[in-house]
Design a protein around this motif. Structure first.
Motif, PDB file in Angstrom:
ATOM      1  N   GLU A 258      26.325  22.930  75.167  1.00  0.00           N
ATOM      2  CA  GLU A 258      25.463  23.150  76.344  1.00  0.00           C
ATOM      3  C   GLU A 258      23.960  22.729  75.994  1.00  0.00           C
ATOM      4  O   GLU A 258      23.496  23.442  75.032  1.00  0.00           O
ATOM      5  N   ASN A 259      23.366  21.622  76.493  1.00  0.00           N
ATOM      6  CA  ASN A 259      22.071  21.540  76.512  1.00  0.00           C
ATOM      7  C   ASN A 259      21.312  21.363  77.543  1.00  0.00           C
ATOM      8  O   ASN A 259      21.664  21.145  78.533  1.00  0.00           O
ATOM      9  N   SER A 260      19.841  21.757  77.488  1.00  0.00           N
ATOM     10  CA  SER A 260      19.033  21.762  78.663  1.00  0.00           C
ATOM     11  C   SER A 260      18.997  20.283  79.245  1.00  0.00           C
ATOM     12  O   SER A 260      18.555  19.576  78.104  1.00  0.00           O
ATOM     13  N   ASP A 261      18.866  19.995  80.366  1.00  0.00           N
ATOM     14  CA  ASP A 261      18.489  18.503  80.899  1.00  0.00           C
ATOM     15  C   ASP A 261      16.948  18.241  80.609  1.00  0.00           C
ATOM     16  O   ASP A 261      16.622  17.415  80.192  1.00  0.00           O
ATOM     17  N   LEU A 262      16.345  19.484  80.923  1.00  0.00           N
ATOM     18  CA  LEU A 262      14.777  19.202  81.084  1.00  0.00           C
ATOM     19  C   LEU A 262      14.011  20.361  80.252  1.00  0.00           C
ATOM     20  O   LEU A 262      14.469  21.687  80.579  1.00  0.00           O
ATOM     21  N   THR A 263      13.277  19.918  79.204  1.00  0.00           N
ATOM     22  CA  THR A 263      12.471  21.353  78.674  1.00  0.00           C
ATOM     23  C   THR A 263      11.209  21.233  79.036  1.00  0.00           C
ATOM     24  O   THR A 263      10.387  20.150  79.504  1.00  0.00           O
ATOM     25  N   VAL A 264      10.208  22.259  78.640  1.00  0.00           N
ATOM     26  CA  VAL A 264       8.730  22.134  78.954  1.00  0.00           C
ATOM     27  C   VAL A 264       8.193  21.014  78.388  1.00  0.00           C
ATOM     28  O   VAL A 264       7.249  20.348  79.015  1.00  0.00           O
TER      29      VAL A 264
END
Ligand SMILES: *[C@@H]1O[C@H](CO)[C@@H](O)[C@H](O)[C@H]1NC(C)=O
Ligand SMILES: *[C@@H]1O[C@H](CO)[C@@H](O)[C@H](O)[C@H]1NC(C)=O
Ligand SMILES: *[C@@H]1O[C@H](CO)[C@@H](O)[C@H](O)[C@H]1NC(C)=O
Ligand SMILES: *[C@@H]1O[C@H](CO)[C@@H](O)[C@H](O)[C@H]1NC(C)=O
Length: 383
Positions: A258-264
């Motif tokens: 699982e990976n974040s679609d969008l990070t800061v």
């Protein structure tokens, strides 16, 4: 204060045509509002915390035998047999526990981490399957259905779930638990032989916290599980209640991460990119604006004074910062000297704070191109 801010936001030249001035302001507003909307949209997406699964396939290691737990309301035993591709067989009862009382019935476990399924294309004598035959031994069993249930799991599932649930705030552990439990639970009917085809999967859910939210590469706690199907046949193991032959249907282990679609960081670079693009188009259309050589550091209350006084000192011998020299009661020579000094000081000032003027200084072919601002120009800049 607000007027200053607006003026800084929309720096305009005194010499600009009114129509161009207006379109510059409108374009800048459009840019700023556009970037703001884009930022809002991206920030909303960030708050949604959407995730993507990335897949990795691995066929380098053998597939371990699954764990199995059987339950029945009548006492029973299990006879374990291994079957190999070279037609040989073996015993594996040492991997089966004795029945123990469980919810008003009986239960036992099969667990054989030592048994592994090699890919038969690499190993001609690889393990083909493990057969677990159920025999009801209970003297009170009247025949018919003995309510046998079987639950299969990967050999690592239990410890993986335990370690994942120790991680505070990891999302979806209960979801994985029920997936693991329900996906591989079967009802074993009387006088049937079953084939359990299974494949190994590794889920790596993302655990994000304040520390790793910037990079988006949060902690991953892998949970190994199997997905399986059960196919039933007429009973082949004579005398048994039922039998289950466990075998892999794939020698490829899929890892889903699982990976974040969008990070800061993504948010900042996306908004920065859009802003730069908008400003590039703006500059292409209207040209670059005044350069601001004093930043936050120079504007800090304690620094600001020094910047000002240093600047004042460096220019003040030549620019007296007081009334016009021409009206002073000086000789023509003195006036010329004073004007020259001021002129030089202005050049140094331009070199320091606006643009390198070395090339311009020695180039006198364009003399007279620049006209001094008139009184009218100055007036129009005030409104
Ligand atoms: C259940 O069956 C096993 C195997 O036949 C036997 O050894 C065990 O004593 C039985 N247990 C009970 C509680 O009857
Ligand atoms: C059998 O497996 C279950 C579930 O994994 C576990 O709770 C239980 O302690 C095991 N029992 C034995 C005797 O291994
Ligand atoms: C082939 O598989 C069998 C059964 O799992 C195993 O005992 C044997 O060591 C394997 N052979 C090789 C070369 O890996
Ligand atoms: C079990 O199934 C076999 C094959 O379908 C059948 O011949 C046999 O009579 C069945 N035995 C019982 C006890 O139902």
């Amino acid at each position: 204060m607000i007027k200053n801010f607006i003026d800084n936001l929309f720096p305009l030249r005194r010499s600009e045509l009114t129509a161009i001035k207006r379109s510059k302001i409108i374009s800048l507003w459009i840019c700023y509002i556009g970037v703001l909307i884009y930022f809002g949209w991206k920030a909303y997406k960030l708050s949604q915390n959407e995730r993507t699964l990335s897949y990795k396939e691995d066929d380098s290691s053998p597939i371990p035998a699954p764990r199995a737990t059987f339950f029945s309301s009548y006492n029973f035993t299990i006879d374990c047999q291994t079957v190999y591709y070279d037609d040989s067989t073996g015993g594996c009862n040492k991997y089966v526990t004795n029945t123990y009382p469980y919810f008003g019935g009986y239960s036992l476990n099969f667990s054989a981490p030592a048994l592994e399924f090699d890919n038969p294309t690499d190993n001609a004598s690889a393990l083909l399957g493990i057969q677990l035959a159920v025999y009801i031994t209970d003297p009170t069993f009247p025949g018919g259905d003995a309510a046998v249930e079987a639950f299969f799991a990967d050999k690592d599932t239990e410890s993986d779930l335990a370690s994942a649930s120790k991680t505070p705030r990891i999302k979806g552990v209960s979801g994985y638990e029920s997936t693991v439990a329900l996906a591989n639970s079967y009802y074993i009917a009387n006088n049937q032989t079953y084939a359990l085809f299974y494949s190994r999967r590794i889920l790596s859910p993302l655990h994000q916290n304040a520390k790793n939210v910037l990079s988006g590469n949060g902690d991953h706690k892998p949970i190994t599980m199997i997905s399986s199907i059960l196919i039933s046949y007429p009973n082949l193991v004579v005398g048994s209640y039922a039998a289950v032959l466990m075998r892999p249907n794939s020698y490829i282990v899929v890892t889903e991460t699982e990976n974040s679609d969008l990070t800061v960081t993504d948010l900042i670079s996306a908004v920065g990119g859009i802003y730069t693009a908008a400003m590039t188009i703006y500059m292409f259309l209207f040209g670059a604006d005044v350069i601001g050589p004093w930043g936050l550091i120079q504007n800090l209350p304690c620094v600001r004074r020094k910047v000002r006084s240093t600047l004042h000192k460096s220019l003040s011998p030549n620019i007296p910062f007081s009334g016009p020299i021409l009206s002073d009661d000086l000789s023509v020579d003195q006036k010329l000297k004073a004007i020259e000094k001021r002129h030089l000081a202005l050049e140094f000032f331009l070199q320091d704070y606006v643009v390198s003027v070395e090339n311009v200084v020695n180039d006198d072919t364009h003399k007279g191109d620049i006209e001094a601002p008139t009184e009218k120009d100055i007036e129009t800049s005030e409104d």
